[in-house]
Design an enzyme around this catalytic site. Sequence first.
Site, PDB file in Angstrom:
ATOM      1  N   LYS A   1      23.655 -19.497 -46.490  1.00 51.94           N
ATOM      2  CA  LYS A   1      22.506 -18.929 -45.773  1.00 51.94           C
ATOM      3  C   LYS A   1      22.052 -19.826 -44.626  1.00 51.94           C
ATOM      4  CE  LYS A   1      18.571 -18.588 -48.017  1.00 51.94           C
ATOM      5  NZ  LYS A   1      19.248 -19.183 -49.128  1.00 51.94           N
TER       6      LYS A   1
ATOM      7  N   THR B   1      23.896 -21.983 -43.045  1.00 49.54           N
ATOM      8  CA  THR B   1      24.974 -21.955 -42.056  1.00 49.54           C
ATOM      9  C   THR B   1      24.852 -20.723 -41.164  1.00 49.54           C
ATOM     10  OG1 THR B   1      26.443 -23.135 -43.576  1.00 49.54           O
ATOM     11  CG2 THR B   1      27.476 -21.955 -41.744  1.00 49.54           C
TER      12      THR B   1
ATOM     13  N   ARG C   1      13.997 -25.341 -43.515  1.00 52.16           N
ATOM     14  CA  ARG C   1      13.332 -26.274 -44.415  1.00 52.16           C
ATOM     15  C   ARG C   1      14.046 -27.618 -44.413  1.00 52.16           C
ATOM     16  NH1 ARG C   1      14.048 -23.498 -49.859  1.00 52.16           N
ATOM     17  NH2 ARG C   1      15.903 -22.779 -48.758  1.00 52.16           N
TER      18      ARG C   1
ATOM     19  N   LYS D   1      24.424 -30.277 -54.498  1.00 54.35           N
ATOM     20  CA  LYS D   1      24.806 -29.742 -53.198  1.00 54.35           C
ATOM     21  C   LYS D   1      25.468 -30.767 -52.273  1.00 54.35           C
ATOM     22  CE  LYS D   1      21.929 -26.709 -51.425  1.00 54.35           C
ATOM     23  NZ  LYS D   1      20.697 -26.065 -50.924  1.00 54.35           N
TER      24      LYS D   1
ATOM     25  N   ALA E   1      12.557 -22.195 -53.579  1.00 57.31           N
ATOM     26  CA  ALA E   1      12.162 -20.790 -53.724  1.00 57.31           C
ATOM     27  C   ALA E   1      12.150 -20.324 -55.168  1.00 57.31           C
ATOM     28  CB  ALA E   1      13.093 -19.902 -52.905  1.00 57.31           C
TER      29      ALA E   1
ATOM     30  N   PHE F   1      17.209 -19.093 -51.511  1.00 53.14           N
ATOM     31  CA  PHE F   1      17.899 -18.255 -52.491  1.00 53.14           C
ATOM     32  C   PHE F   1      17.934 -16.795 -52.035  1.00 53.14           C
ATOM     33  CE2 PHE F   1      16.360 -21.820 -55.337  1.00 53.14           C
ATOM     34  CZ  PHE F   1      17.580 -22.463 -55.338  1.00 53.14           C
TER      35      PHE F   1
ATOM     36  N   PHE G   1      34.726 -16.764 -45.187  1.00 53.88           N
ATOM     37  CA  PHE G   1      35.389 -17.972 -45.681  1.00 53.88           C
ATOM     38  C   PHE G   1      36.877 -17.866 -45.334  1.00 53.88           C
ATOM     39  CE2 PHE G   1      31.486 -18.595 -47.678  1.00 53.88           C
ATOM     40  CZ  PHE G   1      31.454 -19.763 -48.444  1.00 53.88           C
TER      41      PHE G   1
ATOM     42  N   TRP H   1      30.914 -20.726 -39.589  1.00 52.96           N
ATOM     43  CA  TRP H   1      31.323 -22.032 -40.134  1.00 52.96           C
ATOM     44  C   TRP H   1      32.486 -22.583 -39.322  1.00 52.96           C
ATOM     45  CZ3 TRP H   1      35.583 -24.525 -41.966  1.00 52.96           C
ATOM     46  CH2 TRP H   1      35.371 -25.725 -42.654  1.00 52.96           C
TER      47      TRP H   1
END
Length: 561
Positions: free
Chosen positions: A76, A78, A99, A110, A278, A306, A386, A414
């Site tokens: 999200k 990205t 954020r 992560k 979130a 999220f 992807f 990406w």
Amino acid sequence: MAVMKVKTDIEIAQQTELKPIHVIATKLGLKESDWEPYGRYKAKVSAHTLKKLQDHADGKVILVTSINPTPAGEGKSTVTVGLGQALNRIGKKAIIALREPSLGPSMGMKGGAAGGGYSQVVPMEDINLHFTGDLHAITTANNALAALIDNHIHQGNSLNIDPRRIVWKRVIDMNDRALRHVVVGLGGQANGVPREGGFDITVASEVMAILCLSNDIEDLKKRFSKMVVAYNYNKEPVTVRDLGAEGALTLLMKDAIHPNLVQTIENTPAFVHGGPFANIAHGCNSVIATKLASKLGDYVVTEAGFGADLGAEKFLNIKTRAGNIDPSAVVIVVTVRALKMHGGLSRDNLKKEDLAALKRGMSNVEKHVETIKAFGLPYTVAINHFISDTDAEVDFIKGWCADKGHPAEVAKVWEDGGAGGEALAHKVVSVIEEGQKHFKPLYELEATIEEKINAIVTKVYGGKGVFFSEKAKKQLATFKQHGWGHLPVCMAKTQYSLSDNPALIGRPNDFHIQVRELKASIGAGFIVAITGNVMTMPGLPKRPAAHNMDVDPNGKATGLF
């Protein structure tokens, strides 16, 4: 044939040629008196600048959300960064508002949270680590208040605070399960009054929520004064105002309230400010940063944590009210990998083409689309590409969206940065210009707390209703007694499922949400409903991402992501 090595996010970021931050600030039309540099590539933009720009027209706010996340990743942030870059590439003046990452998940699961590939905010090492110190300021303010509470009791307790009913916890910006439950004040009379306590992660602190929902420093101070920290022996609330601590807390936060300005890999301006989770808070960056971006740009691309059942619901029911923000459109991020997991495929088999699993997983997208439509907002489904995705899988999602009448576009941000998001940017702009918007929150503030929770459960989660524990029922009665029933609700719920059971993936039905307890965040301006087994202090995984991190003799970070 030699296999080409794919660069990691940190390698891409470190090879990027950044522009000095004064170039980015000038690009926005900011004067030197409007901002303060934090090194070469970071700056604090004065929150007072917002007042100077109050007569400027507001830009269009685009909210980026997603399906329910999976271990496969959705990207999200990205897509948010890539879309902002793409909008600038097609001739729009776009600014990104994100954020700040928390050290807890960065060191845990992560390893980084600044976007990815060629759609990142930079300098990513700084942003993912200590940045400009905002989270440390929040931690200090929160814990200063905790110290003042315990000191007040030790020094005579003139407010008659009941040590058994102190609701204010200490915090730390780290996943640390060992601190969930602690005992303080041990060691004899000189060391305070013994009592049970605990720690939350910093991003769950009400101080963080207040920072992100305040419109200026005066509002910040006013909200601090309203925070309920305990109850006295008569079961009446004790506030920060009662302790006389709002001035000190505001002083500790006087720099943190100013939004942070950085840039993307393609030099698109980005505000990165505030970082509530979130699943346990409202999950949005600061109102000040979003509104400042809307005054300085024609388009603002922001995100909420999220899936649409969490961050987007809270953005649209809580943040828009707090900041008087009028969103223009929503982007719902999906990936082939995550949809196959929602369709029942294991993580080990995600590289295998499986259209049947993909088809089953589309039910999760459908529910989130329904939610955004219920708010009356135009939307676009963004297929975050992807390199392992097959053409057949991508075509299946596009075809499914076309059959359902959902605007959709593939985003290759990406691997290709802004260039890979131009089609998505054109689609979003057309949806805004041509779509019908009738934005309205899903419940009225005059509704009861129970009615608000039930509205979220039935309209957003697709559940049948709500069960309240005996503890929650008593708290509901107490909150009504104190006149807090008019506040919006912030649901604390697992991010992995539309229900409160993380194992129920896809689109579960015929379920109820279990509200085990409620928390009054009066300063932030909402009631937190804690559901299922969600925790406000996460733990680290078996092998934390921290084990992969290092720094060389020249201070160059490695393994961050």
